[in-house]
Design an enzyme around this catalytic site. Structure first.
Site, PDB file in Angstrom:
ATOM      1  N   ARG A 213     -35.262   2.317  31.906  1.00 14.87           N
ATOM      2  CA  ARG A 213     -34.559   3.415  31.116  1.00 14.87           C
ATOM      3  C   ARG A 213     -33.449   3.844  31.815  1.00 14.87           C
ATOM      4  NH1 ARG A 213     -37.058   8.315  27.557  1.00 14.87           N
ATOM      5  NH2 ARG A 213     -37.421   6.502  26.182  1.00 14.87           N
TER       6      ARG A 213
ATOM      7  N   HIS B 286     -32.529   1.138  21.877  1.00 14.77           N
ATOM      8  CA  HIS B 286     -33.978   1.374  22.043  1.00 14.77           C
ATOM      9  C   HIS B 286     -34.870   0.279  21.318  1.00 14.77           C
ATOM     10  CE1 HIS B 286     -37.067   3.569  23.595  1.00 14.77           C
ATOM     11  NE2 HIS B 286     -37.141   4.600  23.017  1.00 14.77           N
TER      12      HIS B 286
ATOM     13  N   GLN C 104     -38.769   1.060  20.803  1.00 10.12           N
ATOM     14  CA  GLN C 104     -38.973   1.965  19.797  1.00 10.12           C
ATOM     15  C   GLN C 104     -38.933   1.323  18.307  1.00 10.12           C
ATOM     16  OE1 GLN C 104     -39.788   5.522  20.188  1.00 10.12           O
ATOM     17  NE2 GLN C 104     -40.213   5.352  18.028  1.00 10.12           N
TER      18      GLN C 104
ATOM     19  N   ASP D 238     -33.424  11.681  14.315  1.00 10.16           N
ATOM     20  CA  ASP D 238     -33.546  11.590  15.982  1.00 10.16           C
ATOM     21  C   ASP D 238     -32.518  12.816  16.360  1.00 10.16           C
ATOM     22  OD1 ASP D 238     -33.559  11.024  18.775  1.00 10.16           O
ATOM     23  OD2 ASP D 238     -32.045   9.369  18.784  1.00 10.16           O
TER      24      ASP D 238
ATOM     25  N   CYS E  57     -38.605   9.318  16.335  1.00  8.36           N
ATOM     26  CA  CYS E  57     -38.921   8.559  17.809  1.00  8.36           C
ATOM     27  C   CYS E  57     -39.405   9.741  18.530  1.00  8.36           C
ATOM     28  CB  CYS E  57     -37.724   8.006  18.242  1.00  8.36           C
ATOM     29  SG  CYS E  57     -36.288   9.161  18.427  1.00  8.36           S
TER      30      CYS E  57
ATOM     31  N   ARG F 287     -45.920   2.533  19.738  1.00  5.87           N
ATOM     32  CA  ARG F 287     -45.407   2.351  21.030  1.00  5.87           C
ATOM     33  C   ARG F 287     -46.368   1.627  22.054  1.00  5.87           C
ATOM     34  NH1 ARG F 287     -41.026   5.257  22.710  1.00  5.87           N
ATOM     35  NH2 ARG F 287     -40.676   3.458  24.083  1.00  5.87           N
TER      36      ARG F 287
HETATM   37  N1  NVA Z   1     -31.488   9.271  20.930  1.00  2.00           N
HETATM   38  C1  NVA Z   1     -32.393   9.851  22.011  1.00  2.00           C
HETATM   39  C2  NVA Z   1     -33.633   9.023  21.872  1.00  2.00           C
HETATM   40  C3  NVA Z   1     -34.862   9.712  22.675  1.00  2.00           C
HETATM   41  C4  NVA Z   1     -36.157   8.791  22.472  1.00  2.00           C
HETATM   42  C5  NVA Z   1     -32.034   9.846  23.365  1.00  2.00           C
HETATM   43  O1  NVA Z   1     -31.117   8.979  23.904  1.00  2.00           O
HETATM   44  O2  NVA Z   1     -32.113  10.958  23.911  1.00  2.00           O
HETATM   45  N1   CP Z   2     -39.334   7.915  21.834  1.00  2.00           N
HETATM   46  C1   CP Z   2     -39.334   7.775  22.940  1.00  2.00           C
HETATM   47  O1   CP Z   2     -38.955   6.916  23.629  1.00  2.00           O
HETATM   48  O2   CP Z   2     -39.988   8.932  23.815  1.00  2.00           O
HETATM   49  P1   CP Z   2     -39.686   9.438  25.427  1.00  2.00           P
HETATM   50  O3   CP Z   2     -38.370   9.724  25.771  1.00  2.00           O
HETATM   51  O4   CP Z   2     -40.908  10.349  25.520  1.00  2.00           O
HETATM   52  O5   CP Z   2     -40.318   8.149  26.237  1.00  2.00           O
END
Ligand code: NVA
Ligand code: CP
Length: 300
Positions: A102, A129, A132, A219, A259, A287
């Protein structure tokens, strides 16, 4: 399938292959049927951003598959002190059977795949993502029976979630509508591809996008790494919210997905979130199942 860097790399058949295996693994878990497909395998999980779902579901998933997962924060790795990613991955390839990462730049994920010799899984970048959205498609199919022909409306930032929902949705034959402010549109290349390969609308007309939708999705307004833009974004996104008013234009049996984490009172109201909590937390649970399927496909 050698990696999961973005959904664009997967064929429709590969996506369905993952969803079908995810359903089977979910069934086996519920019925206490062991499924140790990855006995002795080791997954490294590199995190440059926070996570609840991704971290825990990958770690638990590896355990349930008979393997082992290592949490690697970039604050502790030498990456955080400037060791090039192409060196890091050539080292980690000697110890591990796969990497989940990540991070911010999609290029870093692509570079891991280029310089390493083990499968790489994208656990979220600023660009997309994919894990997800595999869980999202699994959840929609559970509730609706099939995916083709459904209308999915995403409300909010044309960000990583919007980009992956467009690609995943179009690949399985859904109609996708994105409601976003003009300055926050999804990736232009993805939009072009989607329009050539299916039905995509990108508009600032919120109700038009949500009209007759089978699934409404949202989101956060400010993603990880965009904390300094919070005030500007609160203004730009003020009306981009799934509330009871918007639900009225969607199909009466429309699902709501998020998400997570959610900011109640911003992109979704407390009332709508709690009315659709069952779907949203099934989505979070999925997930685990969807990623276990990805791990089996890549690491076995
Ligand atoms: N768009 C959000 C998704 C989190 C799962 C982010 O990147 O923070
Ligand atoms: N939706 C998602 O990816 O959650 P986290 O940021 O908690 O991993």
């Amino acid at each position: 399938m050698k990696h999961l860097l973005k959904l664009a790399d997967l064929s429709t058949e590969e996506i369905y292959g993952i969803l079908n295996l995810a359903d089977q693994l979910k069934y086996e878990r519920k019925n206490n049927i062991p499924h140790p497909h990855l006995q002795g395998k080791k997954l490294g999980m590199i995190f440059s951003k926070s996570s609840t779902r991704t971290r825990v579901s990958f770690e638990v998933g590896m355990y349930e598959l008979g393997g082992y997962a290592l949490f690697l924060s970039d604050r502790d790795l030498q990456i955080g002190r400037g060791e090039p990613i192409k060196d890091t991955i050539r080292v980690l390839s000697r110890y591990l059977d796969g990497i989940m990462i990540r991070t911010f730049a999609q290029q870093d994920v692509e570079d891991l795949a280029k310089y390493g010799s083990i499968p790489i899984i994208n656990g979220l970048t600023d660009y997309c993502h994919p894990c997800q959205v595999l869980a999202d498609l699994m959840t929609i199919r559970e509730y609706k029976g099939s995916l083709k022909g459904l209308k999915l409306c995403f409300v909010g930032d044309g960000n990583n979630m919007a980009n992956s929902l467009i690609v995943g949705g179009i690949k399985v034959g859904m109609e996708v509508a994105i409601a976003c402010p003009d300055n926050y549109r999804p990736d232009e290349q993805i939009v072009r591809w989607a329009k050539e390969n299916g039905t995509l609308t990108v508009t600032s007309d919120l109700k038009g996008a949500a009209a007759n939708a089978d699934v409404l999705y949202t989101d956060v307004w400010a993603s990880m790494g965009q904390e300094s833009e919070k005030a500007v974004r609160e203004k730009a996104f003020a009306r981009y919210c799934i509330d009871a008013e918007l639900m009225k234009v969607a199909k009466p049996d429309a699902m709501v997905l998020h998400c997570l984490p959610a900011h109640r009172g911003e992109e979704i109201t407390e009332e709508v979130l709690e009315a659709h909590a069952e779907e949203i937390f099934d989505e979070a649970e999925n997930r685990l199942h969807a990623q276990k399927a990805v791990l089996v496909k890549l690491l076995k």
